[in-house]
Scaffold this motif. Sequence first.
Motif, PDB file in Angstrom:
ATOM      1  N   PRO A 158      42.288   3.414  64.461  1.00 58.59           N
ATOM      2  CA  PRO A 158      43.224   4.870  64.319  1.00 58.59           C
ATOM      3  C   PRO A 158      41.793   5.475  62.259  1.00 58.59           C
ATOM      4  CG  PRO A 158      44.440   3.471  63.938  1.00 58.59           C
ATOM      5  CD  PRO A 158      43.384   2.186  64.545  1.00 58.59           C
ATOM      6  N   LEU A 159      42.001   4.305  61.679  1.00 57.97           N
ATOM      7  CA  LEU A 159      41.200   4.955  60.443  1.00 57.97           C
ATOM      8  C   LEU A 159      40.332   5.365  60.446  1.00 57.97           C
ATOM      9  CD1 LEU A 159      42.544   1.422  58.388  1.00 57.97           C
ATOM     10  CD2 LEU A 159      43.735   3.897  58.777  1.00 57.97           C
ATOM     11  N   LEU A 160      39.281   4.907  61.234  1.00 63.08           N
ATOM     12  CA  LEU A 160      37.649   5.188  61.819  1.00 63.08           C
ATOM     13  C   LEU A 160      38.016   6.444  62.753  1.00 63.08           C
ATOM     14  CD1 LEU A 160      35.884   1.964  62.750  1.00 63.08           C
ATOM     15  CD2 LEU A 160      35.902   3.310  60.463  1.00 63.08           C
ATOM     16  N   VAL A 161      38.757   6.967  63.135  1.00 61.64           N
ATOM     17  CA  VAL A 161      38.906   8.716  64.001  1.00 61.64           C
ATOM     18  C   VAL A 161      39.844   8.733  63.041  1.00 61.64           C
ATOM     19  CG1 VAL A 161      40.139   9.593  65.978  1.00 61.64           C
ATOM     20  CG2 VAL A 161      39.427   7.540  66.853  1.00 61.64           C
ATOM     21  N   ALA A 162      41.158   9.181  62.346  1.00 61.55           N
ATOM     22  CA  ALA A 162      41.042   9.933  61.018  1.00 61.55           C
ATOM     23  C   ALA A 162      39.765  10.254  60.429  1.00 61.55           C
ATOM     24  CB  ALA A 162      42.272   9.144  60.520  1.00 61.55           C
ATOM     25  N   ALA A 163      39.107   9.112  60.207  1.00 60.66           N
ATOM     26  CA  ALA A 163      37.982   9.727  59.193  1.00 60.66           C
ATOM     27  C   ALA A 163      37.262  10.885  59.774  1.00 60.66           C
ATOM     28  CB  ALA A 163      36.970   8.958  58.916  1.00 60.66           C
ATOM     29  N   LEU A 164      37.321  10.972  61.324  1.00 54.67           N
ATOM     30  CA  LEU A 164      35.531  11.451  62.022  1.00 54.67           C
ATOM     31  C   LEU A 164      36.342  13.159  61.170  1.00 54.67           C
ATOM     32  CD1 LEU A 164      36.292  10.280  64.902  1.00 54.67           C
ATOM     33  CD2 LEU A 164      34.378  10.046  63.918  1.00 54.67           C
ATOM     34  N   PRO A 165      34.696  13.632  60.478  1.00 53.99           N
ATOM     35  CA  PRO A 165      34.939  15.471  60.455  1.00 53.99           C
ATOM     36  C   PRO A 165      35.874  16.067  61.815  1.00 53.99           C
ATOM     37  CG  PRO A 165      33.165  14.236  59.812  1.00 53.99           C
ATOM     38  CD  PRO A 165      33.552  13.326  60.900  1.00 53.99           C
ATOM     39  N   PRO A 166      36.549  17.299  61.344  1.00 55.62           N
ATOM     40  CA  PRO A 166      37.049  18.148  62.515  1.00 55.62           C
ATOM     41  C   PRO A 166      35.753  18.311  63.582  1.00 55.62           C
ATOM     42  CG  PRO A 166      37.376  19.122  61.032  1.00 55.62           C
ATOM     43  CD  PRO A 166      36.489  17.567  60.490  1.00 55.62           C
ATOM     44  N   GLY A 167      36.236  17.939  64.776  1.00 59.52           N
ATOM     45  CA  GLY A 167      35.531  18.704  66.195  1.00 59.52           C
ATOM     46  C   GLY A 167      34.523  17.426  65.931  1.00 59.52           C
ATOM     47  N   GLN A 168      34.089  16.709  65.187  1.00 61.88           N
ATOM     48  CA  GLN A 168      33.035  15.477  65.218  1.00 61.88           C
ATOM     49  C   GLN A 168      33.872  14.343  66.335  1.00 61.88           C
ATOM     50  OE1 GLN A 168      30.464  14.952  62.357  1.00 61.88           O
ATOM     51  NE2 GLN A 168      29.494  13.020  62.953  1.00 61.88           N
ATOM     52  N   ALA A 169      33.173  13.615  67.110  1.00 58.43           N
ATOM     53  CA  ALA A 169      34.019  12.550  67.509  1.00 58.43           C
ATOM     54  C   ALA A 169      32.947  11.693  68.796  1.00 58.43           C
ATOM     55  CB  ALA A 169      34.972  12.502  68.568  1.00 58.43           C
ATOM     56  N   PRO A 170      32.144  10.348  69.144  1.00 57.45           N
ATOM     57  CA  PRO A 170      31.461   9.720  69.913  1.00 57.45           C
ATOM     58  C   PRO A 170      31.469  10.187  71.335  1.00 57.45           C
ATOM     59  CG  PRO A 170      32.698   7.641  68.735  1.00 57.45           C
ATOM     60  CD  PRO A 170      33.711   9.439  68.484  1.00 57.45           C
ATOM     61  N   GLU A 171      30.463  11.087  71.796  1.00 60.24           N
ATOM     62  CA  GLU A 171      30.181  11.407  73.252  1.00 60.24           C
ATOM     63  C   GLU A 171      32.071  10.647  74.069  1.00 60.24           C
ATOM     64  OE1 GLU A 171      29.176  13.917  74.354  1.00 60.24           O
ATOM     65  OE2 GLU A 171      28.872  14.581  72.758  1.00 60.24           O
ATOM     66  N   PRO A 172      31.241   9.001  74.363  1.00 57.75           N
ATOM     67  CA  PRO A 172      32.621   9.221  75.683  1.00 57.75           C
ATOM     68  C   PRO A 172      34.274   9.036  75.509  1.00 57.75           C
ATOM     69  CG  PRO A 172      31.318   7.123  74.603  1.00 57.75           C
ATOM     70  CD  PRO A 172      30.797   8.933  73.918  1.00 57.75           C
ATOM     71  N   LEU A 173      34.644   9.087  73.728  1.00 56.23           N
ATOM     72  CA  LEU A 173      35.682   9.083  73.823  1.00 56.23           C
ATOM     73  C   LEU A 173      36.100  10.960  73.691  1.00 56.23           C
ATOM     74  CD1 LEU A 173      36.885   7.641  70.067  1.00 56.23           C
ATOM     75  CD2 LEU A 173      38.003   7.645  72.284  1.00 56.23           C
ATOM     76  N   THR A 174      34.876  11.933  73.485  1.00 55.52           N
ATOM     77  CA  THR A 174      35.230  13.060  73.221  1.00 55.52           C
ATOM     78  C   THR A 174      35.746  13.601  74.946  1.00 55.52           C
ATOM     79  OG1 THR A 174      33.846  13.806  71.479  1.00 55.52           O
ATOM     80  CG2 THR A 174      34.053  15.286  72.916  1.00 55.52           C
ATOM     81  N   ARG A 175      34.506  12.688  75.338  1.00 58.58           N
ATOM     82  CA  ARG A 175      34.583  13.369  77.222  1.00 58.58           C
ATOM     83  C   ARG A 175      35.933  12.455  78.034  1.00 58.58           C
ATOM     84  NH1 ARG A 175      29.216  11.763  76.619  1.00 58.58           N
ATOM     85  NH2 ARG A 175      29.743   9.943  77.928  1.00 58.58           N
ATOM     86  N   LEU A 176      36.139  11.802  77.604  1.00 60.80           N
ATOM     87  CA  LEU A 176      37.874  11.064  77.751  1.00 60.80           C
ATOM     88  C   LEU A 176      38.826  11.999  77.574  1.00 60.80           C
ATOM     89  CD1 LEU A 176      39.593   8.495  79.461  1.00 60.80           C
ATOM     90  CD2 LEU A 176      39.398   7.822  76.891  1.00 60.80           C
ATOM     91  N   VAL A 177      38.739  11.958  75.900  1.00 61.77           N
ATOM     92  CA  VAL A 177      39.934  13.440  75.463  1.00 61.77           C
ATOM     93  C   VAL A 177      39.821  14.782  76.617  1.00 61.77           C
ATOM     94  CG1 VAL A 177      40.958  14.522  74.223  1.00 61.77           C
ATOM     95  CG2 VAL A 177      40.211  11.551  73.698  1.00 61.77           C
ATOM     96  N   GLU A 178      39.001  15.331  76.224  1.00 57.49           N
ATOM     97  CA  GLU A 178      38.582  16.389  77.617  1.00 57.49           C
ATOM     98  C   GLU A 178      39.094  16.776  78.624  1.00 57.49           C
ATOM     99  OE1 GLU A 178      34.375  17.185  76.726  1.00 57.49           O
ATOM    100  OE2 GLU A 178      34.445  18.394  74.839  1.00 57.49           O
ATOM    101  N   ALA A 179      39.048  15.287  79.236  1.00 57.75           N
ATOM    102  CA  ALA A 179      39.338  15.276  80.602  1.00 57.75           C
ATOM    103  C   ALA A 179      40.639  15.230  80.935  1.00 57.75           C
ATOM    104  CB  ALA A 179      38.992  13.864  81.496  1.00 57.75           C
ATOM    105  N   PHE A 180      41.242  14.832  80.282  1.00 57.99           N
ATOM    106  CA  PHE A 180      43.185  15.051  79.916  1.00 57.99           C
ATOM    107  C   PHE A 180      43.848  16.878  80.441  1.00 57.99           C
ATOM    108  CE2 PHE A 180      43.939  11.688  75.563  1.00 57.99           C
ATOM    109  CZ  PHE A 180      43.309  10.642  76.775  1.00 57.99           C
ATOM    110  N   ALA A 181      42.739  18.051  80.141  1.00 59.69           N
ATOM    111  CA  ALA A 181      43.719  18.478  80.232  1.00 59.69           C
ATOM    112  C   ALA A 181      42.741  19.532  82.027  1.00 59.69           C
ATOM    113  CB  ALA A 181      42.549  19.568  78.663  1.00 59.69           C
ATOM    114  N   ARG A 182      41.829  18.911  82.434  1.00 63.48           N
ATOM    115  CA  ARG A 182      41.843  18.970  83.469  1.00 63.48           C
ATOM    116  C   ARG A 182      42.160  18.521  84.598  1.00 63.48           C
ATOM    117  NH1 ARG A 182      35.872  17.807  81.369  1.00 63.48           N
ATOM    118  NH2 ARG A 182      36.365  16.109  81.974  1.00 63.48           N
ATOM    119  N   GLU A 183      42.728  18.921  85.469  1.00 63.50           N
ATOM    120  CA  GLU A 183      43.768  18.604  86.567  1.00 63.50           C
ATOM    121  C   GLU A 183      44.879  17.526  86.679  1.00 63.50           C
ATOM    122  OE1 GLU A 183      40.878  16.578  89.356  1.00 63.50           O
ATOM    123  OE2 GLU A 183      38.993  17.252  88.624  1.00 63.50           O
ATOM    124  N   SER A 184      45.081  18.081  84.896  1.00 61.77           N
ATOM    125  CA  SER A 184      46.517  16.967  84.760  1.00 61.77           C
ATOM    126  C   SER A 184      47.889  18.365  85.436  1.00 61.77           C
ATOM    127  CB  SER A 184      46.158  17.197  83.125  1.00 61.77           C
ATOM    128  OG  SER A 184      46.202  18.488  82.038  1.00 61.77           O
TER     129      SER A 184
END
Length: 184
Positions: A158-184
């Motif tokens: 969680p410390l490394l994720v918190a250190a990410l600049p706004p809007g930036q994250a590893p692609e697998p994490l980004t795609r996973l979290v973006e998928a929350f909003a689809r079809e939920s």
Amino acid sequence: MQATTVLVEGESDRLAVEMLALRRGHDLTAERVSVVPMGGATSIVRYLQIYGPAGANHRLLGLCDEGESRGVARALGRAGLGSGPLDDLGFQVCRADLEDELIRCLGVDAVLNVIDAQGELASFRLLQRQPSQRGKPAAAQLRRFFGGRSGNKIRYAPLLVAALPPGQAPEPLTRLVEAFARES
């Protein structure tokens, strides 16, 4: 609204996914999303029985390491969730592991800043001097630092994720979290 269960290999993955979701404005409880650590990808069959079509019939998403991806794909197929690329099935794959993704996304210097802020830079420097670590790339040494001491992955994810600049994250994490909003 159908419940969504996100299957991840371990507790550090859970914490990282939840932290990025929070940073991206998701209310997991309101969205009926649960992130479930399986205690290793080899436990996926059990969790597919609980949450998959033969169990609670939740919408399933997930995150796994590349080395575990074939086994995850086989388990999803056997559970009746389809075959094909894992990302088409809602499962994202980290190249080596989540820590590798975070180190590459942040860069070595930013990761060292996180370690320094935790008062553990001297410990990392000591690890770098070990004969087995000499000459290895800093990213490999960092992965060893996170994986070598009990609780480090859980502490630092969680410390490394918190250190990410706004809007930036590893692609697998980004795609996973973006998928929350689809079809939920």
